[in-house]
Write an enzyme that holds these catalytic residues in place. Structure first.
Site, mmCIF file in Angstrom:
data_model
loop_
_atom_site.group_PDB
_atom_site.id
_atom_site.type_symbol
_atom_site.label_atom_id
_atom_site.label_comp_id
_atom_site.label_asym_id
_atom_site.label_seq_id
_atom_site.Cartn_x
_atom_site.Cartn_y
_atom_site.Cartn_z
ATOM 1 N N LYS A 171 33.997 46.466 74.662
ATOM 2 C CA LYS A 171 33.902 45.030 74.372
ATOM 3 C C LYS A 171 35.001 44.598 73.397
ATOM 4 C CE LYS A 171 32.332 40.891 73.847
ATOM 5 N NZ LYS A 171 32.797 39.898 74.807
ATOM 6 N N LYS A 239 35.936 37.926 64.012
ATOM 7 C CA LYS A 239 35.204 39.181 63.725
ATOM 8 C C LYS A 239 35.589 40.258 64.744
ATOM 9 C CE LYS A 239 31.381 39.214 65.790
ATOM 10 N NZ LYS A 239 30.832 39.555 67.097
#
Ligand SMILES: NC(=O)C1=CN([C@@H]2O[C@H](COP(=O)(O)OP(=O)(O)OC[C@H]3O[C@@H](n4cnc5c(N)ncnc54)[C@H](OP(=O)(O)O)[C@@H]3O)[C@@H](O)[C@H]2O)C=CC1
Ligand SMILES: O=CCCC(=O)O
Length: 292
Positions: A171, A239
């Site tokens: 991811k 992030k």
């Protein structure tokens, strides 16, 4: 399938749980800001008063939380997942976190006899509403197989990537590429505009060539209009860049493009754009002087 627990009803969690309800799944939901459960309850969900209460009630519980700190606090905190997890119960964390966070959660859950699957997703708000996510799972294979009926509703394709950590890493690699692309796209849009070209014509040209892609097609028109209603909040993209850069660090992989993209997302956060869509990173360039 048995009743499913769902922790975290932000942009993604709400869309995903609505979709599960629409397909006949029974859900018990919890969200830190409890009022966000109301709409789900109107559509048939039950509220659990804490993560522990949801785990106690449900055989399988899915979490979709903002970042590593949130994922850890829901598991390890007071009235958290760990208080009720045990043999016969499965915990599926679909949040985007780093491998270290996932491994920590896996260790705590399996040491109590529960089973764990990480399953971050590609695809944003609309694919979540439409059940078109790409699910990147890793961990306990038996749990993966048990929750496939739910994954089949949530996504258009589910991958099983082996040991815990591989889903998180996959991811982060994907989102690192996406974040770098978004910055290149932003620079192109502003350059076209500043040099007197028509922005819509640029989108048309891009869409017919070798670098056509759904992200340019979907985000381009709203970026031209400086409209950044959040589907994927910019603070989460930053992030992900930060976590991907840490993964690059661990593996001694030079990533100068990702590092530059991360700086642009940080600048956007400092401009107060963190809650807007990640395409608002374009404003860091606009603010350096777009003509319109
Ligand atoms: N939006 C997108 O397009 C995509 C997002 N993702 C990832 O999915 C995850 C969720 O994203 P998204 O739904 O957009 O994010 P949102 O910011 O919309 O929602 C975040 C959720 O996390 C909860 N939360 C935050 N901090 C805590 C905490 N300390 N304790 C408990 N709950 C907490 C929030 O609760 P509260 O309501 O109380 O604030 C909320 O339910 C992120 O990891 C993101 O990177 C993955 C794919 C696409
Ligand atoms: O993590 C967010 C991903 C957004 C997307 O894949 O469109």
């Amino acid at each position: 399938m048995e009743e499913i627990g769902f922790l975290g009803l932000g942009i993604m969690g709400k869309a995903m749980s609505m979709n599960l309800l629409r397909h006949g799944f029974k859900l018990t939901v919890w969200n830190r800001t409890i009022s966000r459960c109301d709409e789900l309850v109107e559509h048939g969900a039950t509220i659990g008063e804490s993560p522990a209460a949801v785990i106690k009630k449900c055989k399988y519980t899915i979490a979709m939380l903002s970042d590593p700190a949130a994922a850890l606090s829901v598991v390890f905190g007071e009235d958290g997942v760990l208080e009720q997890i045990g043999s016969g119960k499965g915990y599926i964390d679909m949040s985007t976190v780093d491998a270290e966070t996932s491994l920590k959660i896996n260790e705590a859950i399996t040491s109590k006899g529960g089973s764990f699957l990480e399953a971050p997703v590609s695809g944003s708000k609309k694919p979540a509403e439409d059940g078109q996510l790409v699910i990147l799972s890793a961990g306990e294979k038996a749990l993966y197989e048990a929750v496939l009926p739910a994954f089949d509703v949530l996504g258009k394709k589910s991958f099983f990537l082996g040991q815990v950590g591989n889903g998180a890493k996959m991811k982060l690699v994907v989102n690192m590429i996406m974040g770098s692309m978004m910055n290149a796209f932003s620079e192109g849009l502003v350059l076209a505009d500043k040099s007197g070209l028509n922005s819509q014509t640029l989108l048309d040209v891009l869409d017919l060539g070798a670098i056509a892609n759904p992200m340019f097609k979907m985000k381009g028109p709203s970026m031209i209009g400086s409209s950044y209603s959040p589907a994927f909040p910019l603070k989460h993209q930053q992030k992900d860049m930060r976590l991907a850069l840490a993964l690059g660090d661990e593996n001694s992989v030079p990533m100068p493009l990702a590092a530059a993209a991360n700086e642009a997302f940080k600048k956007a956060r400092s401009m107060g754009l963190g809650d807007l869509d990640f395409s608002a990173v374009c404003e860091t360039i606009v603010s350096s002087g777009r003509s319109s």
